[in-house]
Design an enzyme around this catalytic site. Sequence first.
Site, PDB file in Angstrom:
ATOM      1  N   GLY A  44      72.267  -4.761  43.249  1.00 32.29           N
ATOM      2  CA  GLY A  44      71.417  -3.573  43.143  1.00 32.29           C
ATOM      3  C   GLY A  44      70.186  -3.560  44.029  1.00 32.29           C
ATOM      4  N   GLU A  99      64.208  -6.688  42.367  1.00 35.02           N
ATOM      5  CA  GLU A  99      65.327  -6.132  41.603  1.00 35.02           C
ATOM      6  C   GLU A  99      65.277  -4.608  41.658  1.00 35.02           C
ATOM      7  OE1 GLU A  99      68.122  -6.052  40.631  1.00 35.02           O
ATOM      8  OE2 GLU A  99      68.428  -6.836  38.604  1.00 35.02           O
ATOM      9  N   ASP A 100      66.420  -3.992  41.460  1.00 36.02           N
ATOM     10  CA  ASP A 100      66.455  -2.526  41.512  1.00 36.02           C
ATOM     11  C   ASP A 100      65.716  -1.894  40.342  1.00 36.02           C
ATOM     12  OD1 ASP A 100      68.402  -3.376  39.677  1.00 36.02           O
ATOM     13  OD2 ASP A 100      70.031  -2.193  40.535  1.00 36.02           O
ATOM     14  N   ASP A 103      65.004  -2.689  32.940  1.00 34.96           N
ATOM     15  CA  ASP A 103      65.450  -1.796  31.876  1.00 34.96           C
ATOM     16  C   ASP A 103      65.139  -2.468  30.535  1.00 34.96           C
ATOM     17  OD1 ASP A 103      66.773   0.220  30.504  1.00 34.96           O
ATOM     18  OD2 ASP A 103      68.773  -0.414  31.060  1.00 34.96           O
ATOM     19  N   LYS A 131      61.989   1.261  33.522  1.00 32.33           N
ATOM     20  CA  LYS A 131      62.307   2.147  32.384  1.00 32.33           C
ATOM     21  C   LYS A 131      61.669   1.529  31.149  1.00 32.33           C
ATOM     22  CE  LYS A 131      67.046   3.632  32.956  1.00 32.33           C
ATOM     23  NZ  LYS A 131      68.420   3.439  32.449  1.00 32.33           N
ATOM     24  N   VAL A 153      70.301   6.306  36.111  1.00 34.41           N
ATOM     25  CA  VAL A 153      70.039   6.731  37.489  1.00 34.41           C
ATOM     26  C   VAL A 153      70.905   5.949  38.471  1.00 34.41           C
ATOM     27  CG1 VAL A 153      67.685   7.480  37.011  1.00 34.41           C
ATOM     28  CG2 VAL A 153      68.095   5.117  37.711  1.00 34.41           C
ATOM     29  N   ARG A 165      75.803   3.671  45.191  1.00 34.66           N
ATOM     30  CA  ARG A 165      74.719   2.777  45.639  1.00 34.66           C
ATOM     31  C   ARG A 165      74.082   3.248  46.939  1.00 34.66           C
ATOM     32  NH1 ARG A 165      74.675  -2.069  42.661  1.00 34.66           N
ATOM     33  NH2 ARG A 165      76.715  -2.834  42.040  1.00 34.66           N
TER      34      ARG A 165
HETATM   35  P1  XMP Z   1      68.354  -5.060  31.832  1.00 36.24           P
HETATM   36  O1  XMP Z   1      68.712  -4.191  30.672  1.00 36.24           O
HETATM   37  O2  XMP Z   1      68.890  -6.437  31.709  1.00 36.24           O
HETATM   38  O3  XMP Z   1      69.176  -4.368  32.964  1.00 36.24           O
HETATM   39  O4  XMP Z   1      66.888  -4.969  32.177  1.00 36.24           O
HETATM   40  C1  XMP Z   1      68.936  -4.554  34.279  1.00 36.24           C
HETATM   41  C2  XMP Z   1      70.179  -4.187  35.032  1.00 36.24           C
HETATM   42  O5  XMP Z   1      70.835  -3.084  34.411  1.00 36.24           O
HETATM   43  C3  XMP Z   1      71.294  -2.181  35.356  1.00 36.24           C
HETATM   44  N1  XMP Z   1      70.728  -0.861  35.023  1.00 36.24           N
HETATM   45  C4  XMP Z   1      71.020   0.266  35.641  1.00 36.24           C
HETATM   46  N2  XMP Z   1      71.831   0.504  36.682  1.00 36.24           N
HETATM   47  N3  XMP Z   1      71.251   2.780  36.592  1.00 36.24           N
HETATM   48  C5  XMP Z   1      71.946   1.775  37.146  1.00 36.24           C
HETATM   49  O6  XMP Z   1      72.664   2.017  38.085  1.00 36.24           O
HETATM   50  C6  XMP Z   1      70.407   2.630  35.550  1.00 36.24           C
HETATM   51  O7  XMP Z   1      69.804   3.592  35.095  1.00 36.24           O
HETATM   52  C7  XMP Z   1      70.297   1.283  35.042  1.00 36.24           C
HETATM   53  N4  XMP Z   1      69.574   0.754  34.057  1.00 36.24           N
HETATM   54  C8  XMP Z   1      69.865  -0.575  34.079  1.00 36.24           C
HETATM   55  C9  XMP Z   1      70.850  -2.700  36.695  1.00 36.24           C
HETATM   56  O8  XMP Z   1      71.946  -3.306  37.306  1.00 36.24           O
HETATM   57  C10 XMP Z   1      69.814  -3.754  36.406  1.00 36.24           C
HETATM   58  O9  XMP Z   1      69.914  -4.835  37.286  1.00 36.24           O
HETATM   59 MG    MG Z   2      71.414  -4.996  38.919  1.00 35.57          MG
END
Ligand code: XMP
Ligand code: MG
Length: 179
Positions: A44, A99-100, A103, A131, A153, A165
């Site tokens: 990501g 990191e992208d 969450d 987020k 997203v 992507r």
């Molecule tokens: P956590 O929940 O571990 O998640 O913080 C992090 C990873 O979850 C993916 N992620 C998303 N990927 N759109 C995406 O394409 C989103 O809205 C989203 N939210 C979480 C992402 O890979 C991240 O590394």
């Molecule tokens: Mg990721």
Amino acid sequence: MMEQDMQEILFTREEVTARIRDLAAQITRDYQGKSPAVIGILRGSFIFMADLVRELNLPLTLDFMSASSYGSGTVSSGLVDIKLDTSEPITGRDVLLVEDILDTGNTLSKLVAELKKRNPASIKLCVLLDKPDRRTQPIQADYVGFQIPDAFVVGCGLDFDQRYRQLPYIGVLKPEIYE
Ligand code: XMP
Ligand code: MG
């Protein structure tokens, strides 16, 4: 490009570029006199990482890791696997993890805990998107591109089932695409 699959465009290419430039200026100031080990989390982070490092005016090194917590769905499993580790040791280095998106925080809190065991001089976190509403772990990023509401997203490295992507903007996917 694939705009018909988007419910909304949150940030245009121009907005993303401008924000990354500001973040890079701040990081360049904060790391004066240092040589950070910039570590991108695959897959990501690859677009954000590429845009960011080209704006950093620092003698940095680049490395990558890969971890997975999501499978092909949109709900975090809570499990994190390190699938690819860094190529170079990070002991004594000033690590900047890229990191992208932050969450729930499951992935990054586990990765940070793992990297701390290797005794870096410092470790900071830089994410394109945050987020905060969905956080379940006590972790925050040191550098955040944009805070976003709780929506799924894609674009700028973020995928749904390995698609979207490459989109140069951040968009909210229409729910019918993933439901
Ligand atoms: P956590 O929940 O571990 O998640 O913080 C992090 C990873 O979850 C993916 N992620 C998303 N990927 N759109 C995406 O394409 C989103 O809205 C989203 N939210 C979480 C992402 O890979 C991240 O590394
Ligand atoms: Mg990721």
